[in-house]
Design an enzyme around this catalytic site. Structure first.
Site, PDB file in Angstrom:
ATOM      1  N   CYS A   1       8.443  -7.315  -4.184  1.00 19.18           N
ATOM      2  CA  CYS A   1       7.606  -6.149  -3.913  1.00 19.18           C
ATOM      3  C   CYS A   1       8.448  -4.931  -4.278  1.00 19.18           C
ATOM      4  CB  CYS A   1       7.138  -6.114  -2.461  1.00 19.18           C
ATOM      5  SG  CYS A   1       8.463  -5.825  -1.279  1.00 19.18           S
TER       6      CYS A   1
ATOM      7  N   HIS B   1       6.737   5.345  -0.580  1.00 17.59           N
ATOM      8  CA  HIS B   1       6.159   4.039  -0.218  1.00 17.59           C
ATOM      9  C   HIS B   1       5.017   4.302   0.764  1.00 17.59           C
ATOM     10  CE1 HIS B   1       5.729  -0.003   1.390  1.00 17.59           C
ATOM     11  NE2 HIS B   1       6.523  -0.462   0.452  1.00 17.59           N
TER      12      HIS B   1
END
Length: 688
Positions: free
Chosen positions: A460, A612
């Site tokens: 990820c 993020h």
């Protein structure tokens, strides 16, 4: 063989979470709908007798109940989706396959609707007559009673068909049926074969399950609850607990509701008894979670904080507060359990034993509280306090206080006595060794034990995720020395925190393993290292502005250990209040993760920033995000980068807190402004 089976079980366990995730919504509808019929509540609030209110409550109750009535179908579709990477074709194939499998079993065994209800004929009581019937009416199909196991079997087979045939090529005259269109067709054939096989294989399996169920529930239920609690917690590190508890929740035990329908499984029986308004007899395999999730583990978190080194208390306090509150409110305990699971296994052993005793004590006290999500305060209110007269939910509070005291003192004693390296007491990290950009993926692959040791490779935006064949071949210290901020180990699954370059490392490792790229020669590497190196570092002073409208919080308060522990770099946490993320400076878009949940930017002076959006939002697979820019595109400060559906994120992600990290702060100073309320024009950080 065992390791291969273990890996498959892990994937099945993760796949089961998709249908299980539907249950909280169904449970809330059922609980509120039923509560609005509660006689005691109606006496307090007579307006609940209003015809419109009665209709609304009936609709809510029916809407929730229909989900529990059709769990096998949901498990078929959910398992297929989970094992096939979320492709809808697999779900369609599972639905078709499940119907065909049941129809096949019904025809092979000549089961009719009369057979379904023949148990009631000549019986004195329906509950006695329908105690363990072998047949069921599934979506109008008379067939064998395979329960959720039948759904899981068909879902797994549909996923296998998808993974095997989704890209199949056929002759031109059959071209329309090639590729994904072929999957439901081949699944239909597999479903017929499975139906024939189960027609003869399932009855003895069913007898075995019934015998096991009767033994566990009728011989010594007190001991069974204790063992259940121990095993269920013990399997958390391996991700297999979903497989273990599913038979107890959805298959073991039986109850005939007021409509004369047989209901199986501890959780489903509790929900049926909630609707029927009868005393609870189910809940033995759910109630035990409440004392240690709401009280015990938060107390353990405080013990860990208390024993952290003074200079680490602030960071650890933020982590433990977040993890403790999460456990208390929602019953999600993994963030807290994983914080001490691998660094201090003795603490996890203590936790496992206490969890077992919690189930035992709740059973002995006659407390019966259902759940759909986990044993947190939210479920406690819905399924405990709203039905306190039948569930005896008030007893959870004094028992929980006792568990909080026991957890705190046992954890505190063990940490000090055995000098355990809990968060805030760790050794200093190993120094990072040099590795050229070209050579890094090769070095990481070697540290993971070579390509023969790689079972599954993924990544990820923050971490490299690798399932290995043999964990003993993995050089954890070597991975850290190559630049990983941390390495998390979960069974044979390794997570190496390499930050934004994790995805690129994964792609390069995959190409190395497939032979697409070869290792650079030592001469090339030497030349790269000896030539004047290219440094990506910030030049001068860079002002960084807020990435949108919202609140600024310290990075230590971000509910993720990787970010809060500054494993990826320093920065702030941003809580967005509007669904738009904007550029914090003039610069270039360097990275947009495929799932759109993270953006990497580089300022004109070379400062690299990672935004993020939310926590664990990689699992949303792009849902809720709309990218407004492209990689390598030049952007200006306050230019919109991403549209975000905040309502969707709040419903499907653990948190919308958005870490904003400077990833190349070497030899630079970060000044964070004292700002709480933010908008795109407000300065929040400066890199000097």
């Amino acid at each position: 063989m065992f390791k291969k089976l273990f890996g498959q079980l892990q994937r099945i366990g993760k796949a089961l979470m998709l249908p299980v995730a539907i249950l909280p919504a169904a449970g809330i509808l059922l609980a509120f709908g039923n509560a609005m019929h509660n006689e005691q509540l109606v006496e307090i609030a007579p307006w609940l007798k209003n015809d419109i209110i009665v209709m609304i409550s009936s609709v809510m109750e029916a809407a929730g109940q229909v989900v529990f009535d059709n769990l096998p179908l949901l498990f078929a579709v959910g398992t297929a989706l989970g094992l096939a990477g979320g492709d809808g074709v697999a779900a369609l194939a599972a639905l078709v396959g499940y119907l065909i499998m049941n129809a096949t079993m019904g025809k092979v065994l000549h089961i009719t609707i009369d057979d379904i209800f023949s148990y009631a004929k000549g019986a004195k009581e329906l509950s006695q007559a329908a105690k363990e019937p072998a047949h069921a009416l599934v979506l109008g199909i008379p067939t064998l009673q395979t329960g959720v196991f039948g759904g899981i079997i068909m879902g797994a087979l549909a996923a296998w068909c998808y993974n095997k045939f989704y890209n199949i090529t056929l002759p031109p005259f059959l071209g329309f049926f090639a590729g994904k269109r072929f999957v439901p067709i081949v699944t239909s054939v597999v479903a017929i074969a499975t139906g024939v096989l189960l027609s003869f294989a399932w009855p003895p399996i069913q007898d075995g399950l019934n015998s096991l169920s009767n033994f566990l529930l009728n011989k010594n239920l007190t001991l069974t609850t204790f063992i259940f609690g121990i095993i269920e917690r013990s399997l958390i590190p391996f991700g297999l607990h979903h497989i273990f508890y599913s038979p107890f929740w959805f298959e073991f035990g039986s109850y005939t509701n007021h409509a004369g329908e047989l209901v199986r499984g501890d959780q489903r029986i509790w929900m049926a008894q909630l609707k029927d308004g009868v005393p609870f007899t189910a809940g033995a395999f759910t109630t035990g979670k409440y004392p240690f999730m709401m009280f015990g583990l938060p107390a353990a978190a405080f013990a860990i904080y208390k024993n952290a080194r003074p200079e680490r208390k602030k960071v650890v306090g933020g982590l433990m507060l977040s993890a403790g509150l999460t456990a208390f409110l929602t019953g999600i305990t993994e963030p807290l359990e994983f914080s001490f699971l691998f660094v201090a296994p003795v603490l996890y052993g203590i936790h496992v034993l206490l969890a077992g005793t919690s189930f035992l004590v709740m059973h002995l006290l006659g407390v019966k509280i259902g759940m759909t999500f986990s044993g947190g305060f939210i479920d406690y209110i819905l399924y405990g306090l709203l039905n306190w007269d039948r569930s005896h939910a008030l007893l959870v509070i004094p028992v929980g206080i006792v568990y909080a005291i026991v957890y705190y003192f046992l954890f505190d004693f063990a940490i000090r006595k055995f000098k355990l390296k809990t968060p805030g007491r760790e050794d200093e990290e190993t120094e990072i060794r040099n590795s050229s950009v070209a050579k890094l993926p090769f070095d990481v692959l070697d540290a993971m034990g070579g390509k023969e040791n790689i079972k599954h490779l993924d990544a990820c935006i923050t971490r490299l995720r690798v399932e290995v064949v043999d964990k003993s071949k993995v050089d954890v210290a070597g991975i850290k020395a190559l630049g990983a901020s941390g390495v998390l180990e979960v069974g044979n699954n390794m997570q190496a925190i390499f930050g934004p370059k994790s995805d690129q490392i994964k792609h390069d490792m995959a190409k190395i393993m497939s032979g697409e790229i070869t290792k650079p020669s030592e001469t090339t590497v030497t030349e790269e290292m000896s030539d004047e190196p290219v440094h990506v570092e910030a030049l001068g002073t860079t002002d960084i502005y807020a990435p949108g409208v919202g609140q600024i919080i310290p990075l230590s308060e971000v509910p993720d250990q990787v970010f809060a522990g500054k494993m990826m770099g320093d920065g702030i946490g941003f809580i967005p209040e509007k669904g738009e993320i904007v550029a914090p400076f003039d610069g270039t878009v360097k990275t947009i993760f495929p799932t759109k949940h993270a953006i990497g930017l580089e300022s004109e002076s070379g400062v690299e920033v990672l935004i993020h959006i939310g926590i664990d939002t990689v699992k949303l697979n792009g849902e809720g995000f709309e990218s407004l820019i492209n990689v390598d595109e030049k952007v200006t400060q306050a230019q919109p980068l991403m549209k975000v559906n905040l309502a969707y994120l709040k419903a499907h992600a653990p948190s919308i807190v958005t870490p904003m990290i400077i990833t190349n702060l070497e030899n630079k100073e970060l000044v964070i402004e004292d700002v709480q309320d933010a908008d795109p024009g407000k300065l929040i950080m400066t890199v000097k």
